[in-house]
Design a protein around this motif. Structure first.
Motif, short mmCIF file in Angstrom:
data_model
loop_
_atom_site.label_atom_id
_atom_site.label_comp_id
_atom_site.label_asym_id
_atom_site.label_seq_id
_atom_site.Cartn_x
_atom_site.Cartn_y
_atom_site.Cartn_z
N MET A 1 47.31 50.56 41.85
CA MET A 1 46.67 49.70 40.85
C MET A 1 45.27 49.32 41.33
SD MET A 1 47.98 46.05 39.29
CE MET A 1 49.42 46.80 38.55
N PRO A 2 44.27 49.41 40.45
CA PRO A 2 42.91 49.05 40.85
C PRO A 2 42.82 47.59 41.32
CG PRO A 2 42.93 50.19 38.73
CD PRO A 2 44.35 49.88 39.07
N GLU A 3 41.86 47.35 42.20
CA GLU A 3 41.64 46.00 42.68
C GLU A 3 40.61 45.31 41.78
OE1 GLU A 3 43.01 44.23 45.13
OE2 GLU A 3 44.44 45.82 45.56
N TYR A 4 41.11 44.70 40.73
CA TYR A 4 40.20 44.01 39.81
C TYR A 4 39.71 42.71 40.42
CZ TYR A 4 42.37 47.18 36.42
OH TYR A 4 42.84 48.29 35.76
N LYS A 5 38.47 42.37 40.11
CA LYS A 5 37.91 41.09 40.53
C LYS A 5 37.38 40.31 39.33
CE LYS A 5 34.30 38.95 43.37
NZ LYS A 5 33.16 39.18 44.29
N HIS A 6 36.73 41.03 38.40
CA HIS A 6 36.11 40.40 37.24
C HIS A 6 36.92 40.70 35.98
CE1 HIS A 6 32.34 39.22 39.26
NE2 HIS A 6 32.56 40.29 40.00
N LEU A 7 37.37 39.63 35.32
CA LEU A 7 38.15 39.75 34.09
C LEU A 7 37.28 39.26 32.93
CD1 LEU A 7 40.33 40.01 36.28
CD2 LEU A 7 41.79 38.53 34.91
N PHE A 8 37.02 40.16 31.98
CA PHE A 8 36.19 39.84 30.82
C PHE A 8 37.08 39.65 29.60
CE2 PHE A 8 33.41 42.03 33.74
CZ PHE A 8 32.19 41.35 33.64
N PHE A 9 37.17 38.41 29.12
CA PHE A 9 38.01 38.07 27.98
C PHE A 9 37.21 38.05 26.69
CE2 PHE A 9 40.82 36.39 31.26
CZ PHE A 9 42.09 36.50 30.71
N ASP A 10 37.85 38.47 25.61
CA ASP A 10 37.39 38.12 24.28
C ASP A 10 37.83 36.67 24.03
OD1 ASP A 10 36.58 38.53 21.48
OD2 ASP A 10 38.72 38.49 21.07
#
Length: 232
Positions: A1-10
């Motif tokens: 699984m990718p190591e996400y850091k930034h979550l962009f929400f609608d």
């Protein structure tokens, strides 16, 4: 699984329950302008016609055929035409009142605050990417208590672009100082949020509140916000 850091929400229809809030605001418009006495009744018919014309005009706005100002007042004007009332001034006044009342509404989807607390506690950096109007969107997040969770809010007005165009996602990444590999888009709109993210090369979560079927292949699909705990 990718190591996400930034979550962009609608924002609208994903976290902030636009439909419920808009209905409350439209009830206030209906009462304030005494529309029933003007022959606009029942409210349910006024509301139905508004939803119809709002959807058509938002589509035209997204495609660049009309301006934001035209969208704002013409959805009211077209609705009132259904009741044989063609006053542009009344439509413009109704639009102003609606846009004053709408952003102060506070109805969020279930578990919105809980999941934002969860994601923040885990160290994710949260942002918003929205096609909504700058002043209106800021008012929404300030009044609903969402402002403290988000580092940046990227709007169509500020970026001079609209989802699903690649440019607004590029602008958001640049503003957040984020790379594609560590970023993911979360939203309810298959075209604007999901196909837009795919076009930009960004992973995405389809927040499918309405449980609709699609041939588009997002990275993840959830039906309730609390399911994000299974991803992050």
């Amino acid at each position: 699984m990718p190591e996400y850091k930034h979550l962009f929400f609608d924002l609208d229809h994903t976290l902030w329950d636009f439909d419920a809030n808009a209905k409350e605001a439209l009830i206030e418009v209906y009462d304030h302008f005494e529309l029933e006495a003007k022959g606009v009744h029942p409210f349910v018919d006024f509301y139905k016609h508004y939803l119809h014309h709002n959807e058509i005009l938002w589509d035209r706005y997204h495609k660049g055929f009309i301006t934001s100002d035209e969208l704002k007042w013409k959805r009211m004007w077209r609705t009132m035409l259904e009741f044989k009332i063609g006053s542009e001034q009344l439509a413009r006044d109704m639009s102003v009142h609606f846009l004053e009342r709408l952003p102060v509404k506070k109805i969020l989807f279930p578990h919105t605050i809980e999941i934002l607390d969860y994601l923040t506690a885990k160290g994710y950096v949260l942002h918003l990417i929205t096609n909504g109007f700058e002043k209106t969107q800021w008012s929404k997040i300030n009044n609903s208590g969402l402002n403290k969770y988000f580092t940046h809010m990227i709007t169509s007005e500020a970026s001079n672009s609209l989802k699903p165009k690649k440019e607004i996602f590029d602008f958001a990444l640049q503003k957040a100082g984020a790379s594609l590999a560590e970023s993911i888009m979360l939203g309810d709109n298959l075209d604007a949020d999901i196909q837009g993210a795919i076009n930009a090369g960004m992973d995405c979560v389809f927040v499918n509140h309405l449980k609709i079927s699609t041939d588009i292949k997002p990275t993840y699909i959830i039906h309730h916000l609390e399911e994000l705990e299974q991803i992050f």
